[in-house]
Scaffold this motif. Structure first.
Motif, mmCIF file in Angstrom:
data_model
loop_
_atom_site.group_PDB
_atom_site.id
_atom_site.type_symbol
_atom_site.label_atom_id
_atom_site.label_comp_id
_atom_site.label_asym_id
_atom_site.label_seq_id
_atom_site.Cartn_x
_atom_site.Cartn_y
_atom_site.Cartn_z
ATOM 1 N N PHE A 8 55.589 33.322 44.074
ATOM 2 C CA PHE A 8 55.912 33.007 42.686
ATOM 3 C C PHE A 8 54.706 32.978 41.748
ATOM 4 N N TYR A 9 53.605 33.610 42.137
ATOM 5 C CA TYR A 9 52.397 33.527 41.296
ATOM 6 C C TYR A 9 52.639 34.056 39.887
ATOM 7 N N ALA A 10 53.417 35.129 39.758
ATOM 8 C CA ALA A 10 53.685 35.672 38.417
ATOM 9 C C ALA A 10 54.525 34.685 37.606
ATOM 10 N N GLY A 11 55.495 34.040 38.251
ATOM 11 C CA GLY A 11 56.317 33.046 37.558
ATOM 12 C C GLY A 11 55.512 31.831 37.135
ATOM 13 N N PHE A 12 54.580 31.399 37.988
ATOM 14 C CA PHE A 12 53.716 30.277 37.608
ATOM 15 C C PHE A 12 52.870 30.635 36.387
ATOM 16 N N ALA A 13 52.320 31.848 36.381
ATOM 17 C CA ALA A 13 51.501 32.272 35.244
ATOM 18 C C ALA A 13 52.325 32.321 33.965
ATOM 19 N N GLU A 14 53.539 32.835 34.054
ATOM 20 C CA GLU A 14 54.407 32.905 32.874
ATOM 21 C C GLU A 14 54.742 31.505 32.367
ATOM 22 N N ALA A 15 55.034 30.575 33.300
ATOM 23 C CA ALA A 15 55.376 29.210 32.891
ATOM 24 C C ALA A 15 54.177 28.521 32.237
ATOM 25 N N LEU A 16 52.995 28.651 32.832
ATOM 26 C CA LEU A 16 51.805 28.007 32.280
ATOM 27 C C LEU A 16 51.442 28.569 30.913
ATOM 28 N N SER A 17 51.868 29.781 30.647
ATOM 29 C CA SER A 17 51.585 30.396 29.350
ATOM 30 C C SER A 17 52.392 29.753 28.219
ATOM 31 N N HIS A 18 53.342 28.855 28.559
ATOM 32 C CA HIS A 18 54.040 28.072 27.531
ATOM 33 C C HIS A 18 53.124 27.009 26.926
ATOM 34 N N ALA A 19 52.031 26.677 27.635
ATOM 35 C CA ALA A 19 51.059 25.722 27.100
ATOM 36 C C ALA A 19 50.104 26.448 26.159
ATOM 37 N N ASP A 20 49.200 25.691 25.533
ATOM 38 C CA ASP A 20 48.166 26.301 24.686
ATOM 39 C C ASP A 20 46.906 26.605 25.468
ATOM 40 N N GLU A 21 46.697 25.901 26.555
ATOM 41 C CA GLU A 21 45.615 26.202 27.487
ATOM 42 C C GLU A 21 46.006 25.636 28.847
ATOM 43 N N ALA A 22 45.384 26.183 29.908
ATOM 44 C CA ALA A 22 45.766 25.777 31.255
ATOM 45 C C ALA A 22 44.533 25.614 32.131
ATOM 46 N N VAL A 23 44.635 24.702 33.068
ATOM 47 C CA VAL A 23 43.649 24.509 34.126
ATOM 48 C C VAL A 23 44.395 24.602 35.447
ATOM 49 N N VAL A 24 43.904 25.446 36.351
ATOM 50 C CA VAL A 24 44.536 25.616 37.656
ATOM 51 C C VAL A 24 43.582 25.124 38.735
ATOM 52 N N LEU A 25 44.105 24.300 39.637
ATOM 53 C CA LEU A 25 43.325 23.790 40.760
ATOM 54 C C LEU A 25 43.493 24.702 41.974
#
Length: 460
Positions: free
Chosen positions: A374-391
């Motif tokens: 689901f990496y593409a889905g995670f990226a699409e979902a996080l793009s709903h924010a204004d910025e993201a930090v991934v651990l």
């Protein structure tokens, strides 16, 4: 149960710890193994359980080495080559999965089971809270820590038993509910199921296991085969007209809502929920539908005023839309979301709650297989924010998969995104220009929450 002692492999898991608490309450002697100490294991030890953290047969307390009086319960997250698991299997012990034990304990109860690839923990906890508020009784085995009940086990009078029906490892197929809720049937746990179609077929089988004369409450639009002719089916939605839905939804300050709750028996007007977010209004509609069905089965009246009071007094579940800071200048909340649909739903809900404000998402991926799928889905979902930090990925029970890292998510996020280690997370967030911050994940990102909150409180 003829056994006087129960040993748990994976005793610190949220579902396992509820069972351990149950047997402690029943006067059984309880012990177990878990990989790491946690707040849950500390609480169990304080309540009388014997817990150790090394996979070592020599560490099993001597009192639990007799198969004639010791039962063993394990979580499927424990690998088959676990030395203690092998010892118990090879030496004549009765060994059962958590789901099997839950099935035993559900016998003779009026089972209200909440299933779904997301939304089930808050919904099942709401069912338990509404049962208590409307009937004065009811028990529950929950998949999270209820703030109202102060734990994940609820013991009460009466036949109603609320349970979270977990689809992982097909565990929910051990249950035969009287009322079942299905919140979603998205592709997940593909390391177990292989395909989305197999996931949906498991949910269809779960529905077939609803007892004759029982009820199914299913979210409008969930696409699974419904072929149990002996039950009544009701649909629910957030605000789309159907059997159960919310209408006249009005946003209040701080992200709470006023709404009317429509049921087949009429509308309950001017409700509010004690926790914020439109996704929780949807969960509340599902929970009310389940309790309404139970009342129908009992021929009982449905008290609208007590329902309003119960919804308003619901305090939520730890790590589900949990606020640490909530002021006009700074917000920080934490959520257990670990599937793309969950992340997207939470972020869109936060966007509605705080219109015009800048959202920073902090996400710890859970499992290499889920990241791979689901990496593409995670990226699409996080793009709903204004910025993201991934651990970095939290591995849990898994070994690394070549090429599967947090980078394959981060490089696809369409807003500014960086990768940060968990140990540096609080300091990194403190140095950022933050407004609304949301952390996500089913791993151990929650261990950072208080440190993050401490850094953000001065900004509020």
């Amino acid at each position: 149960m003829e056994f006087s002692k129960v040993y748990f492999l994976g005793i610190g898991g949220i579902g396992m710890s509820a069972l351990a608490r149950y047997f402690l309450h029943e006067g059984k002697r309880v012990a177990g193994y878990d990989r790491t100490p946690s707040r849950l294991t500390a609480e169990l030890e304080a309540e009388g359980a014997e817990v150790h953290y090394d996979d070592d047969v020599q560490a099993i307390p001597a009192a639990f080495l007799d198969p004639r009086d010791t039962m063993v319960v394990y979580t499927p997250a424990v690998p088959q080559d676990h030395s203690e698991y092998r010892y118990f299997c090879e030496n004549g012990f009765t060994v059962e999965k958590r789901s099997q034990m839950l099935g035993h304990l559900a016998e003779g109860k009026y089972v209200m089971a909440v299933a779904g690839t997301h939304g089930k923990t808050t919904t099942s906890t709401l069912v338990a809270w509404l049962n208590r508020a409307l009937t004065g009784g009811g028990s529950a085995f929950l998949g999270g820590i209820s703030k109202n009940f102060g734990g994940n086990l609820v013991l009460g009078d009466g036949p109603r038993l609320a349970v979270e029906a977990d689809e992982f490892d097909r565990s929910f197929l051990r249950l035969f509910p009287d009322v079942a809720v299905v919140t979603s049937a998205d592709a997940d746990h593909l390391d177990i199921y292989g395909t989305h179609e197999a996931v949906k077929e498991a949910f269809s089988q779960f529905v077939r296991q609803i007892r004759p004369g029982g009820f199914l409450v299913i979210k409008q639009g969930v696409d699974i085969v419904l072929d149990n002719p002996a039950i009544r089916v009701y649909r629910y939605a957030y605000d789309t007209p159907c059997d159960f839905y919310a209408r006249n939804v009005r946003l209040q300050e701080g992200g709470h809502y006023l709404f009317d709750l429509v049921t087949p028996g009429g509308a309950v007007e001017v409700c509010t929920l004690g926790i914020p977010g439109w996704v929780n209004i949807e969960n509340a509609v599902a929970a009310v539908a389940a309790v309404w069905c139970a009342a129908q089965a009992e021929g009982a009246a449905f008290d609208a005023e007590r329902l309003r009071t119960a919804l308003a007094s619901f305090s939520g579940v730890k790590r589900r839309f949990e606020f640490y800071v909530n002021t006009p200048r700074q917000v920080y909340m934490d959520d257990y979301a670990h599937h793309p649909r969950e992340l997207a739903a939470t972020l869109t809900s936060v966007r509605k709650m705080f219109p015009g404000r800048r959202i920073t998402a902090l996400f710890q991926p859970h499992l290499y297989t889920r990241t791979r799928d689901f990496y593409a889905g995670f990226a699409e979902a996080l793009s709903h924010a204004d910025e993201a930090v991934v651990l970095p990925i939290y591995p849990a029970r898994e070994e690394p998969i070549p090429g599967v890292t947090s980078e394959i998510i981060a490089e696809r996020v369409t807003v500014p995104c960086r990768i940060v280690g968990r140990e540096q997370l609080a300091d990194e967030v403190a140095a950022m220009d933050t407004d609304v911050v949301v952390s996500f994940g089913a791993g151990n990102i929650d261990a950072c929450c208080e440190a993050i909150a401490e850094k953000l409180r001065p900004k509020s």
